[in-house]
Motif scaffolding. Structure first.
Motif, PDB file in Angstrom:
ATOM      1  N   ARG A  83       0.819  -1.210   0.000  1.00 22.84           N
ATOM      2  CA  ARG A  83       0.000   0.000   0.000  1.00 22.84           C
ATOM      3  C   ARG A  83       0.851   1.258   0.000  1.00 22.84           C
ATOM      4  O   ARG A  83       0.468   2.282  -0.565  1.00 22.84           O
ATOM      5  CB  ARG A  83      -0.911   0.010   1.219  1.00 22.84           C
ATOM      6  CG  ARG A  83      -2.193  -0.767   1.002  1.00 22.84           C
ATOM      7  CD  ARG A  83      -2.971  -0.756   2.277  1.00 22.84           C
ATOM      8  NE  ARG A  83      -4.262  -1.397   2.156  1.00 22.84           N
ATOM      9  CZ  ARG A  83      -4.913  -1.882   3.187  1.00 22.84           C
ATOM     10  NH1 ARG A  83      -4.381  -1.823   4.389  1.00 22.84           N
ATOM     11  NH2 ARG A  83      -6.098  -2.435   3.022  1.00 22.84           N
ATOM     12  N   ALA A  84       1.991   1.183   0.675  1.00 23.44           N
ATOM     13  CA  ALA A  84       2.864   2.357   0.705  1.00 23.44           C
ATOM     14  C   ALA A  84       3.356   2.708  -0.694  1.00 23.44           C
ATOM     15  O   ALA A  84       3.731   3.841  -0.974  1.00 23.44           O
ATOM     16  CB  ALA A  84       4.042   2.103   1.641  1.00 23.44           C
ATOM     17  N   MET A  88      -3.241   6.842  -2.974  1.00 24.17           N
ATOM     18  CA  MET A  88      -4.674   6.862  -3.269  1.00 24.17           C
ATOM     19  C   MET A  88      -5.223   8.249  -2.946  1.00 24.17           C
ATOM     20  O   MET A  88      -4.963   8.798  -1.888  1.00 24.17           O
ATOM     21  CB  MET A  88      -5.395   5.815  -2.425  1.00 24.17           C
ATOM     22  CG  MET A  88      -6.894   5.827  -2.608  1.00 24.17           C
ATOM     23  SD  MET A  88      -7.454   4.313  -3.403  1.00 24.17           S
ATOM     24  CE  MET A  88      -9.199   4.590  -3.527  1.00 24.17           C
ATOM     25  N   ALA A 108       2.941   9.891   7.533  1.00 29.07           N
ATOM     26  CA  ALA A 108       3.160   8.534   7.025  1.00 29.07           C
ATOM     27  C   ALA A 108       4.619   8.323   6.629  1.00 29.07           C
ATOM     28  O   ALA A 108       5.150   7.220   6.745  1.00 29.07           O
ATOM     29  CB  ALA A 108       2.242   8.260   5.838  1.00 29.07           C
ATOM     30  N   ARG A 156       0.387  14.405  -0.087  1.00 26.28           N
ATOM     31  CA  ARG A 156       0.532  13.401   0.969  1.00 26.28           C
ATOM     32  C   ARG A 156       0.852  12.035   0.375  1.00 26.28           C
ATOM     33  O   ARG A 156       1.715  11.309   0.873  1.00 26.28           O
ATOM     34  CB  ARG A 156      -0.772  13.335   1.773  1.00 26.28           C
ATOM     35  CG  ARG A 156      -0.798  12.319   2.862  1.00 26.28           C
ATOM     36  CD  ARG A 156      -2.066  12.404   3.666  1.00 26.28           C
ATOM     37  NE  ARG A 156      -3.235  11.948   2.915  1.00 26.28           N
ATOM     38  CZ  ARG A 156      -4.472  11.907   3.417  1.00 26.28           C
ATOM     39  NH1 ARG A 156      -4.693  12.322   4.652  1.00 26.28           N
ATOM     40  NH2 ARG A 156      -5.471  11.489   2.693  1.00 26.28           N
ATOM     41  N   SER A 157       0.176  11.694  -0.717  1.00 27.32           N
ATOM     42  CA  SER A 157       0.445  10.407  -1.366  1.00 27.32           C
ATOM     43  C   SER A 157       1.801  10.423  -2.062  1.00 27.32           C
ATOM     44  O   SER A 157       2.560   9.458  -1.970  1.00 27.32           O
ATOM     45  CB  SER A 157      -0.643  10.103  -2.393  1.00 27.32           C
ATOM     46  OG  SER A 157      -1.850   9.818  -1.746  1.00 27.32           O
ATOM     47  N   MET A 160       5.214   9.679  -0.345  1.00 25.60           N
ATOM     48  CA  MET A 160       5.617   8.304  -0.060  1.00 25.60           C
ATOM     49  C   MET A 160       6.385   7.696  -1.235  1.00 25.60           C
ATOM     50  O   MET A 160       6.733   6.523  -1.203  1.00 25.60           O
ATOM     51  CB  MET A 160       4.384   7.437   0.227  1.00 25.60           C
ATOM     52  CG  MET A 160       3.539   7.911   1.384  1.00 25.60           C
ATOM     53  SD  MET A 160       4.391   7.770   2.948  1.00 25.60           S
ATOM     54  CE  MET A 160       4.378   5.996   3.176  1.00 25.60           C
TER      55      MET A 160
ATOM     56  N   ALA B 266      -5.475   6.552   6.018  1.00 26.11           N
ATOM     57  CA  ALA B 266      -4.281   6.151   6.767  1.00 26.11           C
ATOM     58  C   ALA B 266      -3.754   4.809   6.269  1.00 26.11           C
ATOM     59  O   ALA B 266      -2.559   4.643   6.036  1.00 26.11           O
ATOM     60  CB  ALA B 266      -4.592   6.085   8.260  1.00 26.11           C
ATOM     61  N   ARG B 267      -4.682   3.856   6.078  1.00 26.76           N
ATOM     62  CA  ARG B 267      -4.247   2.531   5.629  1.00 26.76           C
ATOM     63  C   ARG B 267      -3.695   2.600   4.202  1.00 26.76           C
ATOM     64  O   ARG B 267      -2.756   1.885   3.853  1.00 26.76           O
ATOM     65  CB  ARG B 267      -5.405   1.524   5.688  1.00 26.76           C
ATOM     66  CG  ARG B 267      -5.979   1.272   7.057  1.00 26.76           C
ATOM     67  CD  ARG B 267      -4.968   0.819   8.071  1.00 26.76           C
ATOM     68  NE  ARG B 267      -4.231  -0.393   7.728  1.00 26.76           N
ATOM     69  CZ  ARG B 267      -4.652  -1.622   7.961  1.00 26.76           C
ATOM     70  NH1 ARG B 267      -5.812  -1.818   8.538  1.00 26.76           N
ATOM     71  NH2 ARG B 267      -3.920  -2.665   7.624  1.00 26.76           N
ATOM     72  N   SER B 268      -4.285   3.463   3.377  1.00 25.16           N
ATOM     73  CA  SER B 268      -3.834   3.539   1.981  1.00 25.16           C
ATOM     74  C   SER B 268      -2.412   4.101   1.909  1.00 25.16           C
ATOM     75  O   SER B 268      -1.711   3.909   0.917  1.00 25.16           O
ATOM     76  CB  SER B 268      -4.787   4.399   1.151  1.00 25.16           C
ATOM     77  OG  SER B 268      -4.522   5.764   1.351  1.00 25.16           O
ATOM     78  N   LEU B 269      -1.990   4.801   2.974  1.00 25.48           N
ATOM     79  CA  LEU B 269      -0.609   5.296   2.999  1.00 25.48           C
ATOM     80  C   LEU B 269       0.359   4.239   3.513  1.00 25.48           C
ATOM     81  O   LEU B 269       1.552   4.494   3.627  1.00 25.48           O
ATOM     82  CB  LEU B 269      -0.524   6.538   3.883  1.00 25.48           C
ATOM     83  CG  LEU B 269      -1.182   7.794   3.306  1.00 25.48           C
ATOM     84  CD1 LEU B 269      -1.359   8.833   4.397  1.00 25.48           C
ATOM     85  CD2 LEU B 269      -0.352   8.361   2.171  1.00 25.48           C
ATOM     86  N   GLY B 270      -0.173   3.077   3.864  1.00 22.29           N
ATOM     87  CA  GLY B 270       0.684   1.986   4.312  1.00 22.29           C
ATOM     88  C   GLY B 270       0.775   1.846   5.813  1.00 22.29           C
ATOM     89  O   GLY B 270       1.534   1.026   6.314  1.00 22.29           O
ATOM     90  N   MET B 271      -0.013   2.656   6.559  1.00 25.73           N
ATOM     91  CA  MET B 271       0.025   2.507   8.008  1.00 25.73           C
ATOM     92  C   MET B 271      -0.684   1.226   8.406  1.00 25.73           C
ATOM     93  O   MET B 271      -1.673   0.827   7.788  1.00 25.73           O
ATOM     94  CB  MET B 271      -0.693   3.683   8.685  1.00 25.73           C
ATOM     95  CG  MET B 271       0.069   4.978   8.646  1.00 25.73           C
ATOM     96  SD  MET B 271      -0.766   6.199   9.680  1.00 25.73           S
ATOM     97  CE  MET B 271      -0.477   7.663   8.710  1.00 25.73           C
TER      98      MET B 271
END
Lengths: 249, 362
Positions: A83-84, A88, A108, A156-157, A160, B266-271
């Motif tokens: 996901r990182a 999204m 993040a 923000r996306s 990463m 938050a989860r989509s950022l990999g947390m």
């Protein structure tokens, strides 16, 4: 590993049911590295569901999703790592309201990527500059306009360093005069070679940025072609009807 | 700072002003002013010294010499007060001010033109003097128990939302069990049945460990002893466990009030789920439920009076002791009620101020 290296996203026989509702009815899709794919279709056609399945926000009922040669599973560690790599962007921005724009972009990075405070801040500032609002770094989301919020969400996306960006109707909750500022950012991204899958009905953006376009209806990909092919030579009646409805104004 | 409209809206504004004045009058919290006045009135009674009688200024030297002479005792006896011969005289200000401490009663003597005036705390003052000894226990019990209840409540609240069947059911069981039993019964049960049972269990585990040859670790568990666990500690455990269940529901509601999109972002950022909870969901949820948490703290301060049934010397228990030994029920319970009222009103004010601040930040 049977997947070819060029396809960074491979979706195979994807089904997703919500109770009795069949949101996805066997979707197959391959997205090449660096290509920009726009997904269109009537509401309820499964566009968003497909997008959300790609980064496992919805767990598929059955089917396979391969990201950069790796099969997605529910295993938490692998899931977080994958996901990182997938940014999204949501329709309603989903910025963290208790954090400033800067903190939204750095959190993040620190928590997931393990970057130092200084490094995260530096990267965040670069990204905020890239989306054109470095001066709003210390503002809380509620003080930002919709367009600015969406651009912070994109920053923000991007902070990463994702390999793929997913956009789920990023401009449909925006006032008309703010749509352009978000689309400009997306156009920049596309021209820089980012792999993008966008659920969007912005036809101007589609014409100028999309490499491929997908028309979905009733949980299936009805047509998968180039923008040219779709606008000038749609194959299916359902596509023609849909296009006539959205293009007649 | 509200922006003034660009176009003046004359008549509307006048009407507005009229409405807001009568509205203000109607909405003004008169009841609250009345509570404050009652509290002030009672405290005035408590803290006013009561004039008893005059004694001759001849006693100045006696008092300066810190001696309780027979004459002094006789002088007091003439006013129906028995002064014991080993009462302690403190010279506050030579020739002017003295304090005599006789057991539980204090007398204050002030020099006037021709005589010395003897005062004492009124009966309410005495009651307050006695009951305030319990304040420390009440505050300590409420604060400590609330701290533990917060931790328990957070864990149980998270458990209620967990997708893990075991934790989910465990948390649900805890909340439903506690909320289905009256607090008074729970306090008896936890302090007199629950705590001893857990201690016995820990002891047995320690014995089992030492049999297995893990002596140092075993010592930790066998160190517990039911006789060593004070009623104060048991009361704190009982209140914590009870209020943990109530706070769990507050935390659960608070977490559920946060839009699902926050967790998804938050989860989509990999947390991971715990990371998203810690950094994104909980800060927002806690902020939303702070007023509710504050209200429950006020409730806990009041419910801490129930631990008096375990003979814990909080202000309620001390008041009962005072009333029982002096038969001054009115003084004891008026003072006690006022003390609770003062604490809860002050705390409510704090909670309201907090709520206003949070709202103005939105």
């Amino acid at each position: 590993m049977t997947e070819t290296k060029d396809n960074i996203i491979v979706v195979k026989d994807l089904y997703k049911f919500f109770g009795d509702v069949k949101a996805l009815n066997g979707v197959n899709l391959e997205v090449g590295r660096g290509s920009v794919v726009v997904v269109i279709g009537p509401s309820g056609s499964g566009k968003s569901t497909m997008l959300r399945c790609i980064n496992w926000l919805e767990k598929p009922t059955s089917g396979e999703i391969w990201i950069d040669g790796k099969l997605m599973t529910s295993a938490p560690k692998q899931l977080n790592e994958t996901r990182a790599e997938i940014g999204m962007v949501f329709q309603l921005f989903n910025l963290f309201p208790h954090l400033t724009a800067m903190e939204n972009v750095t959190l993040a990075q620190k928590v997931v990527r393990g970057r130092s405070k200084e490094e995260a801040k530096e990267i965040a500032m670069q990204q905020l500059e890239r989306v054109g609002i470095p001066e709003k770094a210390d503002a809380y989301p509620r003080k930002l306009s919709g367009g600015q919020q969406q651009r912070v969400a994109i920053a923000r996306s991007l902070a990463m360093n994702p390999k793929i960006m997913l956009f789920d109707e990023p401009t449909s909750a925006l006032d008309p005069e703010m749509i352009k500022e978000v689309l400009d950012v997306m156009l920049d991204l596309a021209s820089e070679g980012m792999t993008m899958v966008c659920v969007s009905h912005e036809m101007g953006f589609t014409r100028s940025a999309a490499d491929e376009i997908i028309f979905m209806d009733e949980g299936l990909i009805v047509e998968h072609t180039t923008p040219d092919g779709l606008f000038n030579n749609p194959q299916h009646d359902r596509t023609k009807l849909f296009l006539s409805q959205i293009l007649q104004h | 700072m509200a922006d003034k409209p660009l176009i003046p809206t004359g008549p509307l504004e006048i009407e507005d002003g009229g409405i807001s004045f009568s509205k203000r009058l109607n909405e003004f919290p008169w009841w609250f002013v009345a509570i404050i006045l009652i509290a002030i009135w009672v405290f005035l009674i408590i803290f006013t010294k009561e004039f008893l009688f005059n004694i001759s200024s001849e006693f100045t030297n006696v008092l300066n010499a810190d001696q309780v002479t027979e004459q002094l005792q006789a002088e007091f006896a003439a006013n129906d007060i028995t002064l014991s011969s080993n009462a302690k005289i403190t010279i506050k200000d030579a020739d002017k001010k003295w304090e005599i401490e006789d057991g539980r009663t204090n007398y204050f003597i002030y020099a006037e033109d021709q005589s010395l005036e003897v005062f004492s705390w009124g009966e309410y003052g005495q009651a307050f003097d006695f009951i305030k000894i319990g304040l420390k226990v009440t505050i300590q019990t409420a604060l400590t128990a609330y701290g533990f209840a917060l931790i328990l409540g957070l864990i149980a609240g998270l458990g209620r939302l967990s997708s893990n069947m075991f934790f989910n059911n465990l948390a649900r069981l805890y909340v439903e069990l506690i909320r289905g039993i009256p607090i008074l019964v729970l306090i008896f049960f936890i302090a007199l049945v629950g705590v001893p049972a857990v201690v016995d269990g820990l002891n047995a585990f320690g014995v089992w460990l030492s049999d297995k040859g893990v002596a140092p670790l075993a010592a930790v568990f066998t160190a517990f002893n039911n006789q060593n666990i004070s009623m104060n500690a048991r009361a704190i455990v009982a209140l914590s466990v009870t209020y943990g269940a109530y706070l769990a529901e507050i935390f659960r509601a608070g977490i559920q009030s946060i839009e699902h999109g926050q967790m998804e972002a938050a989860r989509s950022l990999g947390m991971s789920y715990p990371q998203a909870m810690l950094h994104i969901i909980l800060p927002q949820a806690v902020r939303n439920v702070l007023p509710a948490l504050g209200n429950d703290f006020v409730a806990m301060v009041k419910d801490s009076s129930l631990v008096s049934v375990l003979a814990v010397r909080d202000i309620t228990q001390v008041s009962r002791l005072y009333a029982g030994s002096t038969f001054r029920f009115r003084e004891a319970y008026v003072t006690l009620a006022t003390m609770y009222l003062t604490m809860t009103v002050l705390l409510s004010l704090l909670v309201q101020a907090l709520e206003r601040r949070l709202r103005s930040n939105d």
